[in-house]
Write an enzyme that holds these catalytic residues in place. Structure first.
Site, PDB file in Angstrom:
ATOM      1  CE  LYS A   1     -23.124  68.761  48.379  1.00 33.41           C
ATOM      2  NZ  LYS A   1     -21.923  68.516  49.153  1.00 33.41           N
ATOM      3  CG  ASN A   2     -22.505  71.900  50.415  1.00 31.52           C
ATOM      4  OD1 ASN A   2     -22.546  71.153  50.704  1.00 31.52           O
ATOM      5  ND2 ASN A   2     -21.448  72.664  49.725  1.00 31.52           N
TER       6      ASN A   2
ATOM      7  CB  CYS B   1     -15.118  65.163  47.630  1.00 29.54           C
ATOM      8  SG  CYS B   1     -16.889  65.022  47.013  1.00 29.54           S
TER       9      CYS B   1
ATOM     10  NE  ARG C   1     -12.917  68.318  52.416  1.00 27.06           N
ATOM     11  CZ  ARG C   1     -14.187  68.146  51.979  1.00 27.06           C
ATOM     12  NH1 ARG C   1     -14.387  67.094  51.533  1.00 27.06           N
ATOM     13  NH2 ARG C   1     -15.180  69.023  52.125  1.00 27.06           N
TER      14      ARG C   1
ATOM     15  CB  SER D   1     -12.987  75.744  58.769  1.00 26.93           C
ATOM     16  OG  SER D   1     -13.977  74.468  58.703  1.00 26.93           O
ATOM     17  CB  VAL D   2     -17.799  76.113  55.473  1.00 27.48           C
ATOM     18  CG1 VAL D   2     -19.357  75.900  55.503  1.00 27.48           C
ATOM     19  CG2 VAL D   2     -17.292  77.227  54.340  1.00 27.48           C
TER      20      VAL D   2
ATOM     21  CG  ASP E   1     -18.184  73.745  46.563  1.00 25.14           C
ATOM     22  OD1 ASP E   1     -17.161  73.102  46.957  1.00 25.14           O
ATOM     23  OD2 ASP E   1     -18.901  73.788  47.648  1.00 25.14           O
TER      24      ASP E   1
ATOM     25  NE  ARG F   1     -21.186  62.646  47.980  1.00 24.50           N
ATOM     26  CZ  ARG F   1     -20.253  63.092  48.723  1.00 24.50           C
ATOM     27  NH1 ARG F   1     -19.003  62.723  48.072  1.00 24.50           N
ATOM     28  NH2 ARG F   1     -20.035  63.758  49.834  1.00 24.50           N
TER      29      ARG F   1
HETATM   30  C1  EPZ Z   1     -17.761  73.010  52.955  1.00 27.80           C
HETATM   31  O1  EPZ Z   1     -16.837  71.994  53.296  1.00 27.80           O
HETATM   32  C2  EPZ Z   1     -18.542  72.566  51.823  1.00 27.80           C
HETATM   33  N1  EPZ Z   1     -19.380  71.313  52.188  1.00 27.80           N
HETATM   34  C3  EPZ Z   1     -17.841  72.074  50.591  1.00 27.80           C
HETATM   35  O2  EPZ Z   1     -18.458  71.647  49.622  1.00 27.80           O
HETATM   36  C4  EPZ Z   1     -16.843  73.499  50.142  1.00 27.80           C
HETATM   37  O3  EPZ Z   1     -15.887  73.281  48.993  1.00 27.80           O
HETATM   38  C5  EPZ Z   1     -16.315  74.035  51.293  1.00 27.80           C
HETATM   39  O4  EPZ Z   1     -16.889  74.168  52.500  1.00 27.80           O
HETATM   40  C6  EPZ Z   1     -15.451  75.339  51.108  1.00 27.80           C
HETATM   41  O5  EPZ Z   1     -16.459  76.267  50.627  1.00 27.80           O
HETATM   42  C7  EPZ Z   1     -20.404  71.556  52.888  1.00 27.80           C
HETATM   43  O6  EPZ Z   1     -20.833  72.293  53.133  1.00 27.80           O
HETATM   44  C8  EPZ Z   1     -21.048  70.154  52.943  1.00 27.80           C
HETATM   45  P1  EPZ Z   1     -13.720  73.868  54.921  1.00 27.80           P
HETATM   46  P2  EPZ Z   1     -15.970  72.002  54.671  1.00 27.80           P
HETATM   47  O7  EPZ Z   1     -13.642  73.221  56.392  1.00 27.80           O
HETATM   48  O8  EPZ Z   1     -16.792  72.552  55.702  1.00 27.80           O
HETATM   49  C9  EPZ Z   1      -9.189  73.366  55.742  1.00 27.80           C
HETATM   50  C10 EPZ Z   1     -19.144  70.208  47.668  1.00 27.80           C
HETATM   51  O9  EPZ Z   1     -18.640  69.892  46.459  1.00 27.80           O
HETATM   52  N2  EPZ Z   1      -9.543  72.623  57.193  1.00 27.80           N
HETATM   53  O10 EPZ Z   1     -14.559  75.196  54.822  1.00 27.80           O
HETATM   54  O11 EPZ Z   1     -15.278  70.595  54.632  1.00 27.80           O
HETATM   55  C11 EPZ Z   1      -9.854  72.187  54.628  1.00 27.80           C
HETATM   56  O12 EPZ Z   1      -8.654  71.285  54.448  1.00 27.80           O
HETATM   57  C12 EPZ Z   1     -18.395  70.409  48.958  1.00 27.80           C
HETATM   58  O13 EPZ Z   1     -20.259  70.626  47.964  1.00 27.80           O
HETATM   59  C13 EPZ Z   1      -8.689  72.547  57.937  1.00 27.80           C
HETATM   60  O14 EPZ Z   1      -7.341  72.689  57.600  1.00 27.80           O
HETATM   61  O15 EPZ Z   1     -14.712  72.748  54.042  1.00 27.80           O
HETATM   62  C14 EPZ Z   1     -10.028  73.207  53.584  1.00 27.80           C
HETATM   63  O16 EPZ Z   1      -8.229  73.475  52.858  1.00 27.80           O
HETATM   64  C15 EPZ Z   1     -16.931  69.892  48.579  1.00 27.80           C
HETATM   65  N3  EPZ Z   1      -8.853  71.879  59.163  1.00 27.80           N
HETATM   66  C16 EPZ Z   1     -10.142  74.659  54.142  1.00 27.80           C
HETATM   67  O17 EPZ Z   1     -10.171  74.267  55.604  1.00 27.80           O
HETATM   68  C17 EPZ Z   1     -10.295  71.617  59.535  1.00 27.80           C
HETATM   69  O18 EPZ Z   1     -10.448  71.258  60.804  1.00 27.80           O
HETATM   70  C18 EPZ Z   1     -11.746  74.965  53.891  1.00 27.80           C
HETATM   71  O19 EPZ Z   1     -12.412  73.966  54.309  1.00 27.80           O
HETATM   72  C19 EPZ Z   1     -10.956  71.945  58.760  1.00 27.80           C
HETATM   73  C20 EPZ Z   1     -11.048  72.552  57.374  1.00 27.80           C
END
Ligand code: EPZ
Length: 429
Positions: free
Chosen positions: A22-23, A126, A131, A173-174, A316, A408
């Site tokens: 999915k991701n 979620c 976030r 951040s991913v 995850d 989802r």
């Molecule tokens: C991706 O979310 C995944 N979603 C998430 O999977 C996964 O948990 C997450 O990466 C971490 O591995 C998809 O790929 C669709 P991040 P993402 O930006 O990109 C903070 C699932 O269950 N942050 O890496 O949204 C954020 O709050 C989902 O499949 C900021 O502070 O995660 C978090 O604490 C849930 N500012 C950390 O970074 C920003 O602008 C990492 O989040 C962006 C993020």
């Protein structure tokens, strides 16, 4: 609303085909906005999030065509979908669509790169933490965009196009890595992204973008270099196997005992989690056709884990691992470092008889001999599946409400588990 009813039914044995991730699928689909040519994606999972994103892309002018059949109906190959953004008809991604799924916010990168403007609603998704989107705004600003937040929308513009830059993410951040990388493919000059996410899904997106004519090196390391090109072209790409689905079923087998081949799974995508499972007492056999997971006779051992960005233990899989630890022969500590509110499964696991205490971002799990079925509910995707895992060994019936979370992210969950001997069924309310 549908419910899933699970009744503890002993070990799992058999074969579970692993779907496309999915991701990875979501950013790959979004990459179709970068070109007027056709992007063909193979092995696309059939999931509610994929369908939601299709609606969003259609709104921007993307045409799509589904080819082939669902995973399992054609020998294990996922769906093939053709996407074509011949003309972008709208650069606004409205609240009604974006609020349902955070990843849909990521359209901002390609729209800005190709159309030099985008207006995208602040995201939903979620409920696992606040976030924010500051990293997206900062990195796109570094690429030369004007970024404003107005009435719940991020409004971005870059008259004359984006410009290459050197940008260091203050936090991994991913999503922000996906977006900055996509945006930089069409910027003028070279972009260097430092402290980039190293997740396999970033590598998969980079591979697809390179097939579309982008010049990218370093994906999979923390420094990604992108040499901007004038335009991208069509390509065909197969979505990588879902490492979270793989880890989830591996944990289910570690929980119930038995012996299951996770067909098509790639061990290199989740080495850390597999090591943790070995330490917990599972036997992991990495084969050419997938990963065989077994636990026959041995007890579940307590193991401490801390979630980290890739290649660390994935957030995850944290909820699923916690479910496993509820039956360990001792106490384990599970620390969540990625999201500040990702322990909603704790109180639901407690309904089944788990003993879990929270100490800030650490859950202290004391294994128990028995779990007992109960009605439970989860507010996010991975938490929901952790309740299914616990239900697989609980005595009696566990009813998991709010099944739409599972839909989802898990393709044909009941079917895959039933085929291995689980007693699990969906009940339409
Ligand atoms: C991706 O979310 C995944 N979603 C998430 O999977 C996964 O948990 C997450 O990466 C971490 O591995 C998809 O790929 C669709 P991040 P993402 O930006 O990109 C903070 C699932 O269950 N942050 O890496 O949204 C954020 O709050 C989902 O499949 C900021 O502070 O995660 C978090 O604490 C849930 N500012 C950390 O970074 C920003 O602008 C990492 O989040 C962006 C993020």
């Amino acid at each position: 609303m549908d419910k899933i009813v699970v009744t503890g039914n002993g070990p799992l044995n058999g074969v579970i085909p692993i779907s496309g991730a999915k991701n990875a699928a979501l950013p790959l689909m979004i990459a179709s906005l970068l070109t007027s040519d056709k992007l063909i994606l193979d092995n696309l999972p059939h999931l509610a999030d994929v369908e939601s994103l299709i609606r969003i892309l259609t709104n921007h002018g993307v045409d799509y065509k589904v080819e082939g059949k669902r995973l399992g109906q054609n020998g294990g190959e996922g769906r093939t979908v053709h996407f074509r953004a011949g003309e972008i008809v709208d650069t606004t991604a409205p609240y009604e669509l974006v609020s349902r799924m955070r990843a849909s916010f990521w359209v901002i990168g390609p729209l800005l790169a190709r159309m030099h403007e985008a207006r995208v609603s602040l995201p939903g998704g979620c409920a696992i933490g606040t976030r924010p989107v500051d990293l997206f705004i900062d990195s796109l600003q570094a690429l030369g965009a004007n970024m404003d937040v107005e009435a719940g929308y991020v409004v971005a513009s870059a008259k004359g196009g984006l410009r290459g830059t050197r940008y260091r993410f203050p936090k991994v951040s991913v999503g922000a890595t996906h977006v900055a990388m996509m945006a930089a493919t069409l910027a003028k000059g070279e972009t260097v992204l430092e402290n980039a996410a190293r997740e396999p899904e970033v590598v998969d997106l980079a591979k697809c973008l390179v097939a579309m004519g982008a010049k990218i090196s370093g994906a999979g390391t923390s420094t990604i270099t992108i040499d901007g090109v004038d335009e991208l072209h069509g390509a065909r790409h197969s979505v990588l196997p879902d490492r979270i689905e793989t880890g989830t079923y591996a944990m289910a087998v570690a929980m119930t005992g038995g012996d299951v081949l996770l067909q098509g799974a790639e061990a290199g995508l989740l080495d850390n989690a597999l090591d943790v499972l070995r330490a917990a007492g599972a036997t992991i056999d990495v084969r050419n056709d997938g990963i065989r997971v077994a636990r026959n006779g041995s007890d579940i051992q307590p193991v401490d884990v801390t979630t980290e960005p890739f290649p660390g233990f994935p957030t995850d899989l944290q909820a699923q691992f916690m479910a496993l630890m509820t039956r360990a022969g001792g106490t384990s500590r599970i620390t969540e470092t990625i999201f500040e509110n990702r322990f909603m499964h704790v109180q639901e696991l407690a309904r089944l008889g788990a003993r879990i205490a929270l100490d800030g971002q650490t859950a202290i799990v004391t294994g128990v001999q028995h779990l007992t079925g109960a009605p439970v509910m989860a507010t996010d995707l991975r938490a929901s599946v952790s309740l299914v895992i616990a239900g697989l060994v609980a005595e009696g019936e566990t009813t998991v409400n709010r099944v739409y979370h599972l839909d989802r992210g898990f393709e044909r969950l009941e079917e895959k588990l039933t085929n291995c001997g689980a007693n699990i069924r969906r009940v339409s309310a």
